[in-house]
Design an enzyme around this catalytic site. Structure first.
Site, short mmCIF file in Angstrom:
data_model
loop_
_atom_site.label_atom_id
_atom_site.label_comp_id
_atom_site.label_asym_id
_atom_site.label_seq_id
_atom_site.Cartn_x
_atom_site.Cartn_y
_atom_site.Cartn_z
N ARG A 99 0.88 -1.18 0.00
CA ARG A 99 0.00 0.00 0.00
C ARG A 99 0.91 1.23 0.00
O ARG A 99 1.39 1.65 1.05
CB ARG A 99 -0.92 0.03 1.22
CG ARG A 99 -1.84 -1.18 1.41
CD ARG A 99 -2.89 -1.31 0.31
NE ARG A 99 -3.71 -0.15 0.10
CZ ARG A 99 -4.82 0.14 0.80
NH1 ARG A 99 -5.21 -0.65 1.78
NH2 ARG A 99 -5.53 1.22 0.52
N GLN A 202 -16.18 0.75 5.05
CA GLN A 202 -15.49 0.60 6.33
C GLN A 202 -16.20 1.36 7.44
O GLN A 202 -16.24 0.91 8.59
CB GLN A 202 -14.04 1.11 6.23
CG GLN A 202 -13.16 0.30 5.29
CD GLN A 202 -12.94 1.02 3.98
OE1 GLN A 202 -13.89 1.55 3.40
NE2 GLN A 202 -11.70 1.05 3.51
N ASP A 243 -3.61 8.65 6.77
CA ASP A 243 -2.65 7.66 6.31
C ASP A 243 -1.24 8.24 6.26
O ASP A 243 -0.26 7.51 6.42
CB ASP A 243 -3.06 7.14 4.94
CG ASP A 243 -4.24 6.20 5.04
OD1 ASP A 243 -4.02 4.98 5.12
OD2 ASP A 243 -5.39 6.68 5.08
N ASN A 253 -5.52 11.06 3.42
CA ASN A 253 -6.40 10.09 4.07
C ASN A 253 -7.37 9.52 3.04
O ASN A 253 -7.36 9.91 1.87
CB ASN A 253 -7.16 10.75 5.23
CG ASN A 253 -7.83 9.75 6.13
OD1 ASN A 253 -7.24 8.73 6.51
ND2 ASN A 253 -9.09 9.99 6.48
N LYS A 254 -8.21 8.63 3.50
CA LYS A 254 -9.20 7.99 2.62
C LYS A 254 -9.91 9.02 1.76
O LYS A 254 -10.31 10.09 2.26
CB LYS A 254 -10.21 7.23 3.49
CG LYS A 254 -11.39 6.65 2.73
CD LYS A 254 -10.96 5.49 1.86
CE LYS A 254 -12.17 4.89 1.15
NZ LYS A 254 -11.79 3.73 0.33
#
Length: 354
Positions: A99, A202, A243, A253-254
């Site tokens: 990732r 999520q 992240d 981030n997401k």
């Protein structure tokens, strides 16, 4: 990979990656909470594929990388010392590449590699000793991550009102659960809105379920409802994990975090981004690669296609929020203005008693 059913007394998501005698076991977050199934990874490559296939997300890849490295060292213990170190280097490269946006895996493998190098410098350099050092390094990395998450949670909880409503996005894992735990210890009465977080949901499956289990009022909303909630005065704070955070204050981030941050800023709602600390290897957002996943993912929800075969999907997994839309970056050394993250390196460690 082999799927194994979790025994009675299932663990919480915070303990969802484990090193066992027969390999690494990962709770399959793709089907949680409807199923509690474990994926059994017997090799480092299987651990890496579990990360890539989204069996585990958020902080899960960090722990998967830790235990994957320990597994690699264990399986190479019969080799010569030089060969063991070579296999560890190969394992580290494979795990880091899983990732690219999040630097958790790089940090995790460093714990193990540093421990092995330290043992090599002071011992006879036997494979058994090096494998034991790798396992000790993984345990140290586990303890460090959990300790830093607790400290960050205390700092974040202190920024939240005694009674208020918080909007989250995606699954913050230990970042979020430690914040909630600290708020509960402080007697704060918080309720939460959770975005569903397409395409893997999520927020709906992981965040909402975990917050409800922790005993805080939890409401699920779609990804497009944030601005409406802010405009109606229904949210007191936006809180997300991150992240990666750059030294100049950009929050990665997401995907979807950016639009929430912009909307929160427009309606005067503070946005607190949680991270252990800024990445010293990322001075600016240009230094962070953004992972693009298969666009086919956005054409499905929980295994069911939601658009016709004539439609294509596009899926940047992360977005970048500029510092002007971030109120606070909350670290394990306390809260920082996003423009002042250069001070993180010299800041005194945040203590829970502060």
């Amino acid at each position: 990979m082999v799927l194994i059913t979790e025994p009675a007394g299932s663990p919480v998501l915070a303990d969802s990656v484990r090193l066992c005698d027969d390999g690494v076991h990962l709770l399959d977050r793709r089907v949680f909470p409807f199923e509690r199934t474990w994926v059994h990874a017997r090799t480092v490559d299987e651990v890496a594929r579990a990360i890539e296939d989204m069996v585990t997300q958020s902080s899960g890849p960090y722990f998967a990388a830790l235990w994957g490295m320990a597994l690699a060292a264990r399986q190479a213990a019969a080799d010569e010392p030089r060969q063991l170190r070579l296999r560890l280097a190969e394992a580290a490269e494979r795990l880091i590449a899983t990732r690219p946006t999040n630097d958790h895996q790089r940090i995790a493998v460093s714990w193990v590699l540093d421990a092995v190098e330290a043992e090599r410098d002071r011992a006879e350099d036997s494979p058994e000793q090096l494998a034991a050092a790798a396992l000790a390094g993984a345990h140290a990395g586990d303890a460090d991550y959990r300790g830093r998450s607790r400290a960050m949670g205390v700092a974040a909880a202190a920024l939240l009102p005694d009674e208020g409503r918080v909007l989250t996005h995606c699954w913050g894992d230990l970042y979020l659960t430690e914040t909630v735990a600290a708020a509960l210890r402080a007697g704060k009465r918080l309720s939460f809105f959770c975005t569903e977080t397409r395409p893997y949901l999520q927020g709906a499956r992981l965040t909402a379920e975990t917050l409800a289990e922790m005993g805080v009022p939890t409401t699920l909303v779609t990804d497009g409802m944030g601005a409406s909630l802010f405009s109606g005065g229904e949210v007191d704070a936006l809180v997300t994990a991150s992240d990666r955070v750059t030294l100049d204050g950009h929050v990665i981030n997401k995907v979807g975090t950016l639009q929430l941050a912009v909307a929160a800023h427009a309606f005067g709602v503070p946005f607190h981004a949680l991270c252990h600390g800024p990445d010293p290897k990322a001075p600016t957002a240009a230094d962070v690669p953004i992972e693009y996943r298969d666009g086919d993912d956005v054409l499905h929800t929980l295994g069911r296609r939601t658009a016709s075969e004539r439609v294509r999907g596009h899926y940047p997994a992360f977005d970048v929020t500029p510092p002007r839309f971030v109120t606070t970056v909350v670290t394990d050394r306390g809260p920082f203005d996003p423009d002042e993250l250069a001070g993180y390196a010299t800041a005194q460690q945040w203590e829970e008693s502060s």
